[in-house]
Design an enzyme around this catalytic site. Structure first.
Site, PDB file in Angstrom:
ATOM      1  N   ASN A  93      19.786 -37.923  43.054  1.00  0.00           N
ATOM      2  CA  ASN A  93      21.048 -36.996  43.772  1.00  0.00           C
ATOM      3  C   ASN A  93      20.549 -36.077  44.413  1.00  0.00           C
ATOM      4  O   ASN A  93      19.373 -35.484  44.135  1.00  0.00           O
ATOM      5  CB  ASN A  93      21.940 -36.899  42.736  1.00  0.00           C
TER       6      ASN A  93
ATOM      7  N   ASN B  22      20.196 -22.928  34.653  1.00  0.00           N
ATOM      8  CA  ASN B  22      19.485 -23.831  35.269  1.00  0.00           C
ATOM      9  C   ASN B  22      18.385 -23.374  35.985  1.00  0.00           C
ATOM     10  O   ASN B  22      18.694 -23.001  37.471  1.00  0.00           O
ATOM     11  CB  ASN B  22      20.607 -24.419  36.152  1.00  0.00           C
ATOM     12  N   PHE B  23      17.409 -23.493  35.728  1.00  0.00           N
ATOM     13  CA  PHE B  23      16.213 -23.413  36.171  1.00  0.00           C
ATOM     14  C   PHE B  23      15.413 -24.681  36.636  1.00  0.00           C
ATOM     15  O   PHE B  23      14.073 -24.789  36.641  1.00  0.00           O
ATOM     16  CB  PHE B  23      15.177 -22.614  35.294  1.00  0.00           C
TER      17      PHE B  23
ATOM     18  N   CYS C  74      17.056 -27.649  38.541  1.00  0.00           N
ATOM     19  CA  CYS C  74      17.438 -28.567  40.003  1.00  0.00           C
ATOM     20  C   CYS C  74      16.299 -28.571  40.991  1.00  0.00           C
ATOM     21  O   CYS C  74      15.925 -27.392  41.570  1.00  0.00           O
ATOM     22  CB  CYS C  74      18.806 -28.224  40.228  1.00  0.00           C
TER      23      CYS C  74
ATOM     24  N   CYS D 202      -9.096 -60.026  19.642  1.00  0.00           N
ATOM     25  CA  CYS D 202      -8.004 -59.233  19.909  1.00  0.00           C
ATOM     26  C   CYS D 202      -8.224 -57.807  19.720  1.00  0.00           C
ATOM     27  O   CYS D 202      -8.657 -57.549  18.499  1.00  0.00           O
ATOM     28  CB  CYS D 202      -6.743 -59.622  19.070  1.00  0.00           C
TER      29      CYS D 202
ATOM     30  N   CYS E 194      -3.820 -54.635  21.660  1.00  0.00           N
ATOM     31  CA  CYS E 194      -3.158 -53.662  22.679  1.00  0.00           C
ATOM     32  C   CYS E 194      -1.708 -53.867  22.700  1.00  0.00           C
ATOM     33  O   CYS E 194      -0.721 -52.973  23.328  1.00  0.00           O
ATOM     34  CB  CYS E 194      -3.836 -54.010  23.890  1.00  0.00           C
TER      35      CYS E 194
ATOM     36  N   CYS F 108       0.999 -58.688  24.767  1.00  0.00           N
ATOM     37  CA  CYS F 108       1.390 -60.081  24.439  1.00  0.00           C
ATOM     38  C   CYS F 108       2.957 -59.949  24.037  1.00  0.00           C
ATOM     39  O   CYS F 108       3.864 -60.426  24.221  1.00  0.00           O
ATOM     40  CB  CYS F 108       0.368 -60.886  23.835  1.00  0.00           C
TER      41      CYS F 108
ATOM     42  N   CYS G 241       6.633 -61.059  25.454  1.00  0.00           N
ATOM     43  CA  CYS G 241       7.009 -62.288  24.864  1.00  0.00           C
ATOM     44  C   CYS G 241       8.640 -62.262  24.956  1.00  0.00           C
ATOM     45  O   CYS G 241       9.443 -61.484  24.472  1.00  0.00           O
ATOM     46  CB  CYS G 241       6.696 -62.638  23.485  1.00  0.00           C
TER      47      CYS G 241
END
Lengths: 456, 420
Positions: free
Chosen positions: B73, B132-133, B135, B379, B382, B385, B389
């Site tokens: 936005n 708000n530091f 945006c 194997c 990691c 797979c 799946c």
């Protein structure tokens, strides 16, 4: 998901295929897993890379999607409508076990519909080789062979006895399953590659087979089969007794067929019988009944075709065979049947012949009777080419070469009746194979179609 | 029924679900509706000098047909007069005294201006402030928002100005558009902040229209970078929460923000150290009603595990985050495929073959079926797979390597080498 939208109108009522919205198509395309070495592609006789064309729909690349389809299958638009997908790609889909396979046929129809509307030309002829090939018959096998040969640069001359190209796709499949404009568009795509066309020319009658063999470097015989032969019972020459293919052709062409009712009897239980039944129903006959000498489980029509016929309001009578047609003046008015019993298994017959049960005769009223008991073989034409054949089935090797070294054959003329019905997609693949084999013979080179011959 | 009430640095709410400062908290009407729907608190859309906005303002990121996995936005802070906002805050607080109303504030980095704003707002009775530091768009060009939040010293200074006059807890909302969020969090602590919230939105350009070549969202044919949020930013936010939760020099409560759309997301943030969570994009997508399942789901989750209070799960996974050098190199998992569930799509095969370690084989089983089988000796565990799946039939199994636990750090130490 809802793909069920209002189908488009054909000359015989609404199409069996729903119109597809872009959102529904995207949802279905996105559901495809893009399997590796996908079972759908392995199940397709023409090996369309299904996952690829579906992914391309997903990315909005409809031209690429249509190219994947049409490159593998020159009849890709027809096959999207007539393929028994539940026996082929959709039946092999990894989701088929869950009864929710990807609707591959519908997606293929969407991509090819786009192609029809877009007017894009996907293919171009190859560089001229100086070779001339004659194609006998312009049905799916003949057109498919023509397309491949033109892309390879060979000159092609098509001979077809009908006034329009497309064979059974144009004339023999009911319009609410395959509209004629789709079949003609597909033929037109092939003609755009530059083809010498002789329609209204019957090889064997108007041109001698020997002349073709002498004049051309190769001949591909894709003549299909003949008409539905008479049943060989009394009264068959009465008015109102039809060959199913002629009946469908006349109805599809809007060719002055009289209202076929109120009672229609169709003899036979294959897919052509279903087409004739549903066609008669849509022509306005209130009562359309199929009569078959075997039982429900023996019928050769696809289950989805059978379901469709039931849906259309067709009735079915099993284990009965016609023995006589009864007339009133020149017109048929009734058929006499006799009940049959399942035949005893026999070592020589794949399917045992049922036996008539004496004394079980009955008569049914019918103002139209349609024979859909299987087409005859064009033994004379095959003989005219001097080809080895078995009961009208051209003998070919695995390259689809016949006993004559210059003649190849594809499509229904080499279709040996077995458990499964002859399919457009099979004919298309055979056309490709015959073309590749003819090319190999003529050029002594592997029949690889290079990317350069594909329009980018 | 678990106790869902939370206490963030003294700000109490009946459940941990707050609306983040954003379009859904733009007005009293909206916050009233939100509280009726069950939200535990709301951070009012940032108050400050009213601005003028542009159209259009938002851009959505879809993945295939999944709408808005992310959005950005270029809308600025409130465009309504301060007095209107304050009157409505007072009305809502009176109607829902048990809910938390936190005022988000933004001002130029000047002590006098901040004092005036804080005093004016706390006069109507808010439960806390959120500075708000963060945006990243528009306001930052005017020296506010992330222009402050990207400089730890300025964060500390500005926070200190607010704390000087604030009578309620002060939360500092952090921007993710920095290299290490801990430095700005430490700045907030230095300035006296009572809590930090994170993350604000991420610098982004959501897309370019392929027909017009205009960036999205377009304003008269042009665009400007925006703030990115929604489900796709959750992993970034979750990591920043974990980083701050683990940092001893931060050490103050955290309000988690970033892609939270369900009670499950909330549990993850709380396990990683957030005392509560703030939600915006999911409400922009589905409306305030989503809080019902957030409350119901969290409650059932806690009840199901016999946990009495939502506060009991806060920070429970923080210790499990460490640096890579401390991970056990001797630990091993391997993939195993449940052949009864496998649908033979071969996606694991091609993923491993092309993108991992070539340890899934396609073999024909004794009953003639095509199967995919993991070569467990090859194997590397990691997870790829199992991740791809489509029917979740691949499981990662622990394998006893027989080797003692050893981290990279320990290994280097044994070899007499420094790790850094």
């Amino acid at each position: 998901m809802d793909l069920e939208r209002a189908p488009r109108e054909t000359s015989l009522g609404p199409s069996i295929h729903a119109e597809l919205s872009e959102l529904d198509v995207l949802a279905e395309a996105n559901r495809c897993l893009n399997c590796y070495d996908a079972p759908c592609t392995r199940a397709c006789p023409t090996h369309i890379d299904v996952a690829s064309f579906i992914q391309k729909i997903g990315t909005g690349n409809l031209k690429g999607s249509a190219r994947v389809i049409m490159q593998a299958n020159p009849m890709g638009a027809s096959c999207a409508r007539v393929c028994p997908t539940e026996d082929l790609c959709e039946g092999a889909c990894v989701y088929a076990d869950d009864d929710r396979p990807i609707r591959i046929g519908d997606l293929q129809r969407y991509a090819t519909d786009w192609l029809v509307k877009s007017g894009v030309d996907l293919f171009q002829p190859g560089r001229a080789t100086g070779k001339n090939i004659a194609i006998v018959g312009s049905g799916p096998a003949g057109l498919s062979a023509t397309r491949e040969l033109r892309r390879l640069g060979h000159a092609v001359t098509i001979f077809d006895a009908n006034p329009a190209l497309g064979g059974l796709n144009t004339y023999g499949i009911v319009p609410f399953r395959l509209p004629m404009d789709v079949a003609l568009w597909e033929a037109q795509q092939v003609l755009k590659l530059g083809v010498d066309v002789h329609t209204g020319v019957s090889v064997g009658d108007d041109v001698a087979p020997s002349e073709l063999i002498a004049r051309f470097d190769a001949v591909i015989l894709a003549c299909g089969m003949g008409s539905v032969p008479p049943l060989g019972i009394p009264g068959e020459d009465l008015d109102g007794v039809w060959d199913a293919l002629e009946f469908i052709e006349r109805a599809k062409c809007g060719d002055g067929i009289r209202a076929p009712g109120p009672s229609v009897a169709v003899i036979g239980a294959g897919n052509t019988a279903i087409d004739a039944l549903t066609c008669a129903k849509r022509l306005g006959a209130p009562r359309v009944t199929m009569y078959y000498r075997r039982g429900e489980s023996d019928m050769t029509a696809y289950p989805f075709e059978y379901d469709f016929a039931k849906h259309e309001g067709v009735e079915f009578r099993w284990y009965c065979t016609p023995i006589r047609m009864l007339g009133e003046g020149p017109m048929v008015r009734a058929v006499e049947f006799v009940r049959t019993a399942p035949g005893r298994p026999s070592g020589t017959l794949a399917r045992p012949l049922p036996a008539a049960i004496p004394g079980s005769e009955f008569v049914v009223e019918a103002q139209t009777v349609i024979r859909a008991t299987g087409q005859s073989r064009l033994s004379d034409l095959i003989g005219g080419f001097g080809l080895a054949q078995s009961h009208g089935i051209v003998a070919v090797d695995e390259t689809l070469r016949t006993s004559h070294p210059k003649v190849f054959a594809a499509g229904d003329c080499i279709f040996a009746k077995g458990s499964r019905e002859a399919m457009v997609v099979e004919a298309a693949e055979q056309g490709k194979t015959a073309a590749a084999s003819a090319h190999r013979m003529l050029c002594q080179a592997p029949a690889a179609i290079t990317q350069s011959s594909v329009a980018q | 029924m678990a106790d869902l009430a939370i206490d963030l640095a003294g700000i109490r709410s009946p459940n941990p679900f707050w609306l983040a400062s954003a379009p859904p908290t733009n007005s009293g009407y909206q916050v009233m509706r939100a509280f009726e729907a069950g939200w535990g608190g709301a951070v009012w859309k940032t108050l400050g000098e009213p601005i003028v906005n542009v159209t259009s303002r938002f851009g959505g990121l879809d993945f295939k047909q999944t709408k808005m996995i992310g959005m950005n936005n270029i809308e600025l802070i409130t465009d309504r007069p301060l007095e209107d906002n304050l009157r409505e805050i007072e009305q809502v607080k009176r109607a829902f005294p048990d809910r938390a109303i936190v005022a988000s504030l933004m001002e130029m980095p000047e002590r006098r201006r901040w004092h005036e704003l804080v005093k004016a707002v706390q006069a109507v009775g808010v439960d806390g402030f959120e500075l708000n530091f963060g945006c990243p768009h528009g306001m930052s060009e005017r020296g506010m928002g992330s222009a402050v939040g990207q400089i730890p010293d300025l964060v500390a200074q500005t926070t200190a100005w607010v704390v000087e006059v604030s009578r309620v807890p002060v939360i500092v909302k952090l921007t993710p558009n920095i290299t290490d969020v801990r430095h700005t969090a430490r700045g907030a602590v230095e300035g006296g902040a009572h809590a930090v919230s994170m993350i604000n939105t991420i610098n982004s350009l959501i897309g370019v229209d392929l027909d017009s070549w205009k960036p999205i969202p377009q304003v008269d044919g042009q665009s400007s970078h925006g703030g990115y949020c929604g489900p796709a930013v959750k992993p970034i936010a979750l990591n920043m929460v974990a980083e701050c939760a683990r940092d001893e020099r931060v050490g103050i409560p955290i309000s988690g923000i970033g892609g939270i759309a369900s009670w499950q997301d909330a549990v993850e943030f709380m396990l990683m150290g957030a005392t509560n969570v703030q939600v915006c994009t999911a409400v922009m997508h589905h409306g305030f009603g989503i809080v019902e399942d957030m409350i119901d789901g969290l409650n059932n989750y806690l009840d199901g595990r016999g946990i009495a209070s939502a506060g009991d799960i806060v920070g429970k996974s923080v210790d499990r985050m460490t640096t890579w050098e401390n991970l056990n190199l001797a630990y091993k998992v391997v993939a195993r495929i449940d052949q009864d569930v496998c649908i033979h799509c071969n996606k694991c095969y091609i993923a491993c073959e092309d993108a991992a370690h070539q340890c899934i084989d396609r073999v024909v089983s004794s009953d003639g079926r095509d199967t995919v089988v993991v070569d467990e000796s090859e194997c590397v565990g990691c997870n790829l797979c199992a991740m791809i799946c489509p029917v979740d039939c691949i499981h990662m199994l622990e394998v006893d390597t027989g080797e003692p636990s050893q981290s990279w750090k320990q290994r280097q130490a044994l070899a007499g080498l420094e790790t850094r």
